[in-house]
Design a protein around this motif. Structure first.
Motif, PDB file in Angstrom:
ATOM      1  N   UNK A  98       0.843  -1.195   0.000  1.00 33.98           N
ATOM      2  CA  UNK A  98       0.000   0.000   0.000  1.00 33.98           C
ATOM      3  C   UNK A  98       0.879   1.244   0.000  1.00 33.98           C
ATOM      4  N   UNK A  99       0.500   2.226  -0.831  1.00 32.22           N
ATOM      5  CA  UNK A  99       1.188   3.516  -0.842  1.00 32.22           C
ATOM      6  C   UNK A  99       0.503   4.425   0.177  1.00 32.22           C
ATOM      7  N   UNK A 100       1.303   4.987   1.060  1.00 30.18           N
ATOM      8  CA  UNK A 100       0.736   5.764   2.163  1.00 30.18           C
ATOM      9  C   UNK A 100      -0.073   6.961   1.679  1.00 30.18           C
ATOM     10  N   UNK A 101       0.344   7.574   0.576  1.00 28.17           N
ATOM     11  CA  UNK A 101      -0.331   8.780   0.119  1.00 28.17           C
ATOM     12  C   UNK A 101      -1.429   8.501  -0.903  1.00 28.17           C
ATOM     13  N   UNK A 102      -1.662   7.226  -1.239  1.00 27.62           N
ATOM     14  CA  UNK A 102      -2.706   6.889  -2.213  1.00 27.62           C
ATOM     15  C   UNK A 102      -4.076   6.936  -1.545  1.00 27.62           C
ATOM     16  N   UNK A 103      -5.030   7.502  -2.228  1.00 23.60           N
ATOM     17  CA  UNK A 103      -6.373   7.626  -1.657  1.00 23.60           C
ATOM     18  C   UNK A 103      -7.014   6.249  -1.515  1.00 23.60           C
ATOM     19  N   UNK A 104      -7.927   6.080  -0.563  1.00 24.27           N
ATOM     20  CA  UNK A 104      -8.608   4.785  -0.402  1.00 24.27           C
ATOM     21  C   UNK A 104      -9.643   4.566  -1.500  1.00 24.27           C
ATOM     22  N   UNK A 169      -9.985   7.340   8.746  1.00 25.60           N
ATOM     23  CA  UNK A 169      -8.832   6.455   8.873  1.00 25.60           C
ATOM     24  C   UNK A 169      -7.675   6.849   7.958  1.00 25.60           C
ATOM     25  N   UNK A 170      -7.865   7.848   7.097  1.00 25.13           N
ATOM     26  CA  UNK A 170      -6.797   8.278   6.185  1.00 25.13           C
ATOM     27  C   UNK A 170      -6.612   9.792   6.267  1.00 25.13           C
ATOM     28  N   UNK A 171      -6.210  10.286   7.423  1.00 25.53           N
ATOM     29  CA  UNK A 171      -6.058  11.747   7.574  1.00 25.53           C
ATOM     30  C   UNK A 171      -4.959  12.322   6.697  1.00 25.53           C
ATOM     31  N   UNK A 172      -3.983  11.494   6.318  1.00 24.61           N
ATOM     32  CA  UNK A 172      -2.873  11.990   5.501  1.00 24.61           C
ATOM     33  C   UNK A 172      -3.282  12.230   4.057  1.00 24.61           C
ATOM     34  N   UNK A 173      -4.455  11.743   3.667  1.00 21.93           N
ATOM     35  CA  UNK A 173      -4.904  11.860   2.276  1.00 21.93           C
ATOM     36  C   UNK A 173      -6.005  12.916   2.201  1.00 21.93           C
TER      37      UNK A 173
END
Length: 810
Positions: A98-104, A169-173
């Motif tokens: 999984x890429x950390x910056x990829x959107x869900x 769950x994806x605050x970085x995105x």
């Protein structure tokens, strides 16, 4: 059967058998008969496995049939308003990090009779392609039994909570999740998106019927069947007899009736004919196809009344509480994937809502919306979700084009894919990795109308059918329903579910069948002593011809049946039948078009008031939009190239690192849609001096990939503006070359996630014959000044000539 020697065996020691029975025109009859008998035992053995799989799946609680490990994130059963839906996070294999910056990405499967899992049925699937691209993938599943009191609105609210949890769950995105809705989940996600547009990134609806009245007698005769049953009342009565439960097996049965040749013959013959290789695929699919899930009476009633018969979602009259669901409220890009081979959701049913909702393609652009559709030539309904070739082509390109889809200027497009194989390499090919090149062709409402060969006139008849259905439904609910509910019990309903023929054929033919041990023994012997004959065997060929004849007869039966249904429907509900009494309502396309014209006039007045606002960045975006409209398409490479050009520090003094080029491109597209001539004429005010004009034209030419020469006849916008803005064409060419040369040299910094082109001279880059000549680098790098000077001639700057040329180009 012919004698077969074993290693080390001599003629004398070989066992003596009867000579093979061979006829000149029949071949080795004994070998074929042995093969056929063995295939029969292996076929029956596979059916026993199907029955065992069915019972095992029931014992396990009918979990989703996913190829991926998963964990439960949220369960709708635990919510204040419970429903049978749950949110899963799928765990990718180690080979797909999984890429950390990829959107869900959230995949929602259809609740149309079967269980969940079709979207992640195999690694080459929607789920697999999203994982391969590095996205965290969530999956919306559901249990076989609904919660008491569950409604469509309950499910919709639950799915909104799922999306909120995914975002949390994806605050970085910063980008919102991508949502993929398959079949019936497509319209459900459309409705939710219209209510909660703040939760959605791009929405992909795959094989999703949204315009139920659309279609033709040839493409989808299924839409006529509701008329022969009198409308929605039968679904209401069936759920009442089920004690507020509607069995999904009835929906599956309707699907199977669409293609009796496949249901009754082809899928079994194909298994028997190629049982050595087909058994695993057959069992895998049947495990999903044989999972039947139930709905509440409220759910099926709402679906049939609002969608199947009423077509209210496409018309904007479907209610969520006390508010109508308006699909124009969807602000995120919408991608529609349909296929000509789909007899359940043919292209008109997947696309005509665009006409009925918007009325005019300019209204889509003016409102800042983006709608893209993809059409496959032949794949069937289920193949859209589970076809391996579809996953590796269309789904892969859709997922890997998310950056471009969100950057596209608003408008209506058709996404076209072209294989790179066998073609010369294009310039900037590094910006489009993979096996396909992609472009987005501008489309109009007329293009969508042409998709339906029979036109839309017959939809008036379905307006009459909807009124008749409502009349019958009211009669049933008033006078019959109370009595049915008094007699129906859940125990009797559950017993009737178990006795359903689709379930019984699996339950009875399993290892509990009395001849199962004998079949297992014979199948084991067949595997140990397998005898096969080739496809060129005369009896094998004869067998295939007989199979084809049976298929043809069943198809002929289907065609006659469908023709009778269509004829009867037209006679009863046409203008000479009930249509004379229950007058059709005004077509939604007419209403939408009239509304669009009013809104476009309002948009135009607003745009003219700010037509000259802005500067260099706005002018570049305006030129690019006008140029791409003139060409007829946006290239995927162009938009990715534009992202790289925007990072150059020497773009222009007025451009900062904080300039939001995507937003500017969208705003200028809206202005250009309603005032194309005025938008180009105002460039003189946005670009006040010669140097700024030359640089703006150079940047635009670089983005459209028409430099380093303007000899390409399809670069008419740039050539026209060189004349109207009074600039030196050679300086424009030189500046465009410098910009792209700077990209092709190693740069110290490149935006995160952006592909870097190879460091190679622009003039020496190999070329490929592209689908669109406008994006092909000319073979010669020599400028042809004569055509350019002619385009720059002063007469072109007169107001009358300028307006005429601008209108043609824009």
């Amino acid at each position: 059967m012919a004698t077969r020697k074993k290693p080390g065996q001599t003629e004398e020691s070989a066992p003596q058998t009867a000579p093979a029975l061979v006829f000149p025109q029949l071949g080795d009859v004994g070998a074929y008969m042995t093969d056929a008998v063995q295939r029969t035992y292996l076929f029956l053995d596979t059916l026993l496995d199907r029955g065992n799989n069915y019972l095992e799946h029931l014992d396990q609680g009918t979990p989703p049939l996913l190829k991926f490990e998963h964990e439960v994130v949220m369960d709708g059963h635990d919510l204040p308003n419970p429903c049978n839906y749950a949110l899963l996070r799928l765990q990718p294999p180690a080979s797909m990090p999984v890429k950390a910056d990829a959107r869900p990405v959230m995949v929602v499967d259809p609740r149309a009779g079967h269980g969940p899992g079709i979207g992640g049925f195999k690694f080459d699937s929607e789920v697999g392609m999203a994982m391969r691209a590095g996205h965290t993938v969530y999956f919306v599943t559901f249990r076989p039994e609904p919660e008491d009191g569950q409604t469509l609105l309950t499910v919709m609210d639950t799915e909104a909570l799922f999306l909120e949890e995914v975002i949390r769950r994806h605050p970085q995105c910063t980008a919102k999740p991508v949502v993929i809705g398959n079949c019936q989940a497509g319209w459900a996600m459309m409705a939710l998106n219209a209510r909660r547009p703040d939760l959605f990134g791009p929405l992909m609806i795959v094989g999703a019927p949204v315009s139920y009245w659309a279609g033709s007698s040839q493409l989808n005769p299924m839409r006529y069947s509701g008329a022969s049953l009198g409308g929605s009342w039968l679904a209401s009565m069936t759920s009442d007899l089920g004690a507020d439960r509607f069995d999904g097996a009835y929906l599956v049965e309707n699907f199977e009736k669409l293609n009796p040749a496949n249901t009754w013959w082809n899928k079994y013959y194909n298994l028997w004919s190629g049982v050595d290789t087909e058994a695993e695929r057959f069992l895998e699919f049947e495990r999903w196809w044989g999972g039947y899930f139930r709905m509440t009476g409220s759910e099926i009633e709402s679906i049939v009344e609002n969608l199947f018969v009423g077509n209210k979602l496409a018309r904007g009259t479907m209610m969520a509480g006390d508010k109508p669901i308006d699909l124009r409220n969807i602000t995120s890009p919408i991608v529609v994937f349909a296929s000509w081979g789909d007899n359940i959701t043919p292209p008109p049913q997947a696309l005509n809502w665009i006409i009925d909702t918007w009325g005019d393609e300019r209204a889509i652009t003016a409102a800042g919306r983006t709608i893209i559709y993809v059409l496959h030539e032949s794949v069937g309904h289920l193949g859209i979700f589970v076809g391996g070739s579809i996953a590796l082509k269309e789904h892969d390109q859709l997922v890997t084009s998310l950056d471009v889809i969100e950057s596209l200027p608003p408008g209506l497009y058709e996404m076209k894919l072209e294989a790179k194989a066998g073609k010369e390499e294009q310039r900037w090919d590094e910006l489009e990795p993979g096996d396909y090149t992609v472009h987005y062709e501008h489309r109009t409402m007329e293009d969508i109308r042409k998709i339906n060969p029979e036109g839309r006139e017959e939809e008036a008849m379905f307006s009459t059918i909807a009124q008749w259905s409502e009349f019958n439904a009211n009669l049933y609910k008033t006078y019959v329903r109370p009595w049915v509910k008094m007699t129906a019990t859940r125990e009797v309903a559950n017993t009737m579910v178990k006795l359903n023929p689709l379930r019984m054929q699996r339950q009875l033919f399993s290892d509990t069948f009395m001849l199962a041990p004998f079949i297992r023994q014979k199948a084991a012997e067949a595997r140990a002593n397998r005898v096969t004959v080739g496809d060129d065997h005369p009896l094998r060929q004869w067998e295939k011809k007989i199979a084809e004849q049976i298929t043809d007869e069943l198809n002929a039966y289907r065609d006659r049946r469908d023709a009778r249904t269509v004829k009867m429907t037209r006679q009863i509900f046409g203008p000479e039948g009930l249509g004379a009494w229950l007058k059709p309502q005004e077509p939604d396309a007419v209403i939408a078009h009239e509304r669009a014209l009013r809104e476009l006039e309002s948009y135009r007045e607003s745009a003219l008031g700010r037509i000259a606002e802005g500067g260099f960045a706005e002018a570049v975006c305006r030129i690019v939009v006008a140029g791409m409209i003139s060409i007829g398409a946006f290239e995927r490479r162009s938009l990715r190239l534009a992202r790289l050009l925007a990072q150059l520090p020497s773009m222009h003094a007025s451009v900062s690192a904080k300039t939001n080029w995507v937003q500017l491109l969208k705003e200028q597209a809206r202005i250009t849609a309603v005032a194309p001539i005025e938008a180009l004429n105002a460039l003189e005010q946005l670009l006040p001096d010669t140097g700024t004009r030359e640089r703006a034209l150079a940047v635009s030419a670089a983005v459209m990939m028409i430099e380093p020469t303007l000899a390409n006849p399809r670069s008419e916008i740039i050539e026209f503006l060189i004349g109207t803005l009074g600039v030196d064409p050679q300086r424009v060419i030189g500046l465009a070359r410098k910009l792209t040369d700077a990209l092709e040299k190693p740069e110290p910094k490149v935006a995160k996630g952006a592909a870097r082109p190879a460091a190679k001279p622009a003039a020496k880059a190999p070329t490929r014959t592209a689908a669109k000549p406008a994006v092909r680098k000319p073979a010669a790098a020599k400028a042809k000044p004569a055509p350019v000077k002619k385009a720059a001639a002063k007469p072109a700057t007169t107001p009358a000539t300028r307006s005429k040329t601008a209108a043609k180009a824009a």
